[in-house]
Enzyme design. Sequence first.
Site, PDB file in Angstrom:
ATOM      1  CB  CYS A 159      -0.913   0.003   1.219  1.00 18.62           C
ATOM      2  SG  CYS A 159      -0.016   0.147   2.780  1.00 18.62           S
ATOM      3  CB  CYS A 203       3.930  -0.728   2.289  1.00 19.51           C
ATOM      4  SG  CYS A 203       2.732  -1.512   3.384  1.00 19.51           S
TER       5      CYS A 203
END
Length: 77
Positions: free
Chosen positions: A10, A13
Amino acid sequence: MIIKILGSGCKKCVTLTENTQAALRDLGLTAEVVKVTDFAAIAAHGVMSTPALVIDDKVVSVGKVLSSAEVAALLKA
């Protein structure tokens, strides 16, 4: 040194990965940065909230995006 970024890939991240790479550059360090997206592998680290940062198999941050300065402080410790 092996650094793992645990997460699904995501935005958070990705940002943690970028901040980790910036911290390594700023400190003049080299390390293998590994992205771990497999949920079984993430759970094996005892992590239930991502993103998480693992340095040499020690979980040092869970569930938040660290700034490059925060990552640098962890790398120096």
